[in-house]
Design an enzyme around this catalytic site. Sequence first.
Site, PDB file in Angstrom:
ATOM      1  N   HIS A  97      35.491  11.886  17.270  1.00 58.10           N
ATOM      2  CA  HIS A  97      35.012  12.446  16.008  1.00 58.10           C
ATOM      3  C   HIS A  97      34.427  13.830  16.258  1.00 58.10           C
ATOM      4  CE1 HIS A  97      31.088  11.333  17.584  1.00 58.10           C
ATOM      5  NE2 HIS A  97      31.432  10.073  17.635  1.00 58.10           N
ATOM      6  N   ALA A  98      34.151  14.523  15.179  1.00 60.48           N
ATOM      7  CA  ALA A  98      33.413  15.792  15.235  1.00 60.48           C
ATOM      8  C   ALA A  98      32.256  15.676  14.252  1.00 60.48           C
ATOM      9  CB  ALA A  98      34.328  16.953  14.841  1.00 60.48           C
TER      10      ALA A  98
END
Length: 135
Positions: free
Chosen positions: A50-51
């Site tokens: 994820h970011a």
Amino acid sequence: MQAHQIIQLPKINDPRGNLSFFQNQDQIPFDIKRTYWIYDVPGGEVRGGHAFKTQQEFIICLSGSMDVVLHDGKEEFRYTLKRSYYGLYVPPMIWRSMDNFSTNALALIVSDSLFTEGDYIRDFQTYQHLVQQVN
Ligand code: TYD
């Protein structure tokens, strides 16, 4: 905002056992609001993927070893963390995952934000689309 980078922490060598530390704004470029840790990772598992839209993090491998894999939308960067006096600064809008955990690996992560699910981007295609708009 700084780029992702390894930050070397102070190491107080002592025959009684070594000591390292970091504190707000001296070694890391943000104030800490949250701390969490990752442990008991079964062999071959991958965490992350994820970011964060706004959140900054600093990742230290306190024990064992692990890889942090970053992607900026164009290029991949693999950092192996295996010393407790080095940490990886991760700015917002960088895709990150963690793999290659050794037995008994212990990762400590400090963040500038409280946990907010809405700050996560969990789909890589969405991330790539958003990061192109930012750059
Ligand atoms: P997540 O950040 O997705 O883990 P990783 O990036 O290591 O794979 O978090 C996993 C779960 O834990 C998710 O349901 C959210 C929850 N969580 C919290 O409740 N508080 C926290 O501070 C963190 C980091 C996660």
